[in-house]
Design an enzyme around this catalytic site. Structure first.
Site, mmCIF file in Angstrom:
data_model
loop_
_atom_site.group_PDB
_atom_site.id
_atom_site.type_symbol
_atom_site.label_atom_id
_atom_site.label_comp_id
_atom_site.label_asym_id
_atom_site.label_seq_id
_atom_site.Cartn_x
_atom_site.Cartn_y
_atom_site.Cartn_z
ATOM 1 N N GLY A 18 -42.684 -7.767 15.130
ATOM 2 C CA GLY A 18 -42.689 -6.813 14.025
ATOM 3 C C GLY A 18 -42.738 -5.376 14.477
ATOM 4 O O GLY A 18 -43.476 -4.555 13.930
ATOM 5 N N ARG A 43 -36.438 -7.795 12.087
ATOM 6 C CA ARG A 43 -35.739 -8.649 11.121
ATOM 7 C C ARG A 43 -34.236 -8.399 11.105
ATOM 8 O O ARG A 43 -33.461 -9.279 10.744
ATOM 9 C CB ARG A 43 -36.304 -8.427 9.713
ATOM 10 N N TYR A 175 -53.832 -11.917 -0.652
ATOM 11 C CA TYR A 175 -53.505 -11.223 0.595
ATOM 12 C C TYR A 175 -54.668 -11.318 1.575
ATOM 13 O O TYR A 175 -54.485 -11.645 2.755
ATOM 14 C CB TYR A 175 -53.166 -9.746 0.348
ATOM 15 N N LYS A 179 -54.790 -13.377 5.484
ATOM 16 C CA LYS A 179 -55.243 -12.916 6.792
ATOM 17 C C LYS A 179 -56.303 -13.855 7.359
ATOM 18 O O LYS A 179 -56.333 -14.143 8.560
ATOM 19 C CB LYS A 179 -55.789 -11.491 6.693
ATOM 20 N N VAL A 207 -55.987 1.180 7.175
ATOM 21 C CA VAL A 207 -55.379 1.853 8.327
ATOM 22 C C VAL A 207 -54.603 3.071 7.841
ATOM 23 O O VAL A 207 -53.671 2.951 7.042
ATOM 24 C CB VAL A 207 -54.427 0.894 9.084
#
Length: 350
Positions: A18, A43, A175, A179, A207
Site C-alpha cells: 500500500g 493497486r 472499522y 483492525k 494520525v
C-alpha cells in the site's frame, strides 16, 4: 524526532504494501533515509505514478508490483520474492460502507493473512514483518471517554465478530473491529504456523501531520487531512466533538515502523504508537494562533477550554524499547496547516 541510524539498510530491500498511502509515504522516507531499497505494492499504475512524483529522488531504489486486490490468494507471491523484510500498511480506511463484513472486516483480515501466507510460502529469508494496526484494535467503544483509565498494549477491543458484521452496526464500530481481527489473526498465524519470521504491530490513534504524498488538489485529501483542512477553510462552522483523544504525527509513525522492523526487542510485540492527547478545540486554537490570516475561517468554540475527562494513553513501551520521541501537537498542526496554505497558493485556492 529521534536520531536516525543511517546506512543500516544498505543493500537490503523491504516490501511496503500500500505504498501510495499517507502512512506508507513516511515509512518509505524512513527506509530511504537508512539506505534501503523499497519495493511497494500498489493497486494500479496511477498509484505508482503518485509515489514516483512524491519520492522522485529515490527512483533508483524504488520498484513496484501491482496487486489489485489484497484478498486474492497468492496475490503477493511475486511481491515478496527476494525481499529482506515486509512492512504491511495496506488496509481499508472507510467508515461509510454498504456491507461491514464485505467492505471492512474481510479485506482487513484476509489482506493481512494473504501477505503472511505469501511470505511463508515464497521467502523463508524474511525474519520480520511489521503490521500497521490501530488504537482501534485496543479501545473499548462501549466505555466511552472512560475517565481514569489508561490504555496500553494489554488492551484489546472487545467487539465480537458477529456484532461487527451486522448490517446495522455503525461503520465506525465495524472499522475498529476490522483492525482488531486483522491484528489478532496475524498473531494467531504466527502461533499456528511457526514461520521463519516474527511480527510486530503498531497501534496508532488519530494520525495527522503534513503529507509526503503528492497532493494535486485540496479536494483530494486523505480522510484525516480533510478533517483538519475543514477546520481552516470555512467549511466547518463549529468545533467538532472529539471521538478519539490520542494522536500521533505521521512522520513519527513512519519512523516507528522502521524501528520496529530493525529492533530485535520488537519481535512478537505490539506498540501503542501515540504522542499524547488532543481535542479539536485545541487544534482550532493552534491554527488561530499560528495563522492569524485564517482566524476568521476557523471555528472559535471555547478557546483554551480544558480537555474533558477521558482515558489516558501509555506510550512508555515504544519509548523505552524503540527509543521513540514524539512531536507535540503544536508542531504537528502548524506544519500541516502550513502545507495546506502552500497548496492553496499553488493551486490558486488561497
Amino acid at each position: 524526532m529521534s536520531s536516525v541510524k543511517s546506512n543500516t539498510g544498505l543493500g537490503k530491500t523491504v516490501l511496503v504494501t500500500g505504498g501510495s498511502g499517507y502512512v506508507a509515504a513516511e515509512v518509505l522516507n524512513a527506509l530511504f533515509s537508512r539506505g534501503y531499497n523499497v519495493r511497494t505494492t500498489v493497486r494500479n499504475q496511477e498509484a505508482a505514478d503518485k509515489i514516483q512524483k512524491s519520492h522522485g529522488k529515490y527512483l533508483d531504489r524504488l520498484s513496484f508490483v501491482i496487486v489489485k486486490d489484497l484478498q486474492i490468494p497468492g496475490g503477493h507471491d511475486k511481491a515478496v520474492k527476494g525481499v529482506d523484510g515486509v512492512i504491511h500498511t495496506a488496509s481499508p480506511f472507510v467508515l461509510n460502507v454498504e456491507d461491514n463484513e464485505r467492505d471492512l472486516l474481510k479485506p482487513a483480515l484476509n489482506g493481512t493473512i494473504e501477505v503472511l501466507k505469501s511470505i511463508q510460502a515464497h521467502n523463508p529469508s524474511v525474519k520480520r514483518v511489521v503490521i500497521t494496526s490501530s488504537f482501534a484494535a485496543m479501545v473499548d467503544l462501549t466505555k466511552g471517554n472512560r475517565p481514569g483509565y489508561t490504555y496500553s498494549e494489554k488492551d484489546w477491543n472487545p467487539t465480537p465478530y458477529e456484532v461487527a458484521a451486522k448490517k446495522d452496526t455503525p461503520g465506525a464500530v465495524a472499522y475498529c473491529a476490522s483492525k482488531l481481527f486483522a491484528e489478532k489473526a496475524a498473531f494467531d498465524f504466527v502461533k499456528q504456523n511457526n514461520p521463519n519470521f516474527t511480527i510486530s504491530t503498531l497501534c496508532p490513534p488519530m494520525v495527522y501531520g503534513p503529507s509526503s504524498v503528492y497532493i494535486p488538489s485540496l479536494e483530494r485529501l486523505s480522510t484525516s487531512a480533510a478533517e483538519i483542512y475543514s477546520l481552516m477553510n470555512g467549511s466547518t462552522k463549529s468545533v467538532p466533538d472529539t471521538g478519539f483523544f490520542g494522536f500521533v504525527d505521521v512522520r513519527d509513525l513512519g519512523e516507528a515502523h522502521v524501528r520496529a522492523f530493525e529492533s530485535e526487542k520488537a519481535a512478537g510485540q505490539r506498540y501503542l504508537a501515540a504522542s499524547s492527547k488532543f481535542t479539536f478545540q485545541k487544534i482550532c486554537d493552534i491554527i488561530r494562533e499560528e495563522f492569524p490570516e485564517k482566524r476568521a475561517l476557523v471555528p472559535e468554540g471555547t478557546p483554551n477550554a480544558p480537555f474533558p475527562d477521558s482515558y489516558d494513553l501509555d506510550n512508555s513501551k515504544i519509548k523505552t524499547e524503540l527509543g521513540m520521541e514524539f512531536r507535540d501537537i503544536r508542531t504537528m498542526i502548524r506544519d500541516m496547516a502550513a502545507q495546506f496554505i502552500e497548496i492553496e497558493k499553488r493551486t490558486g485556492k488561497a
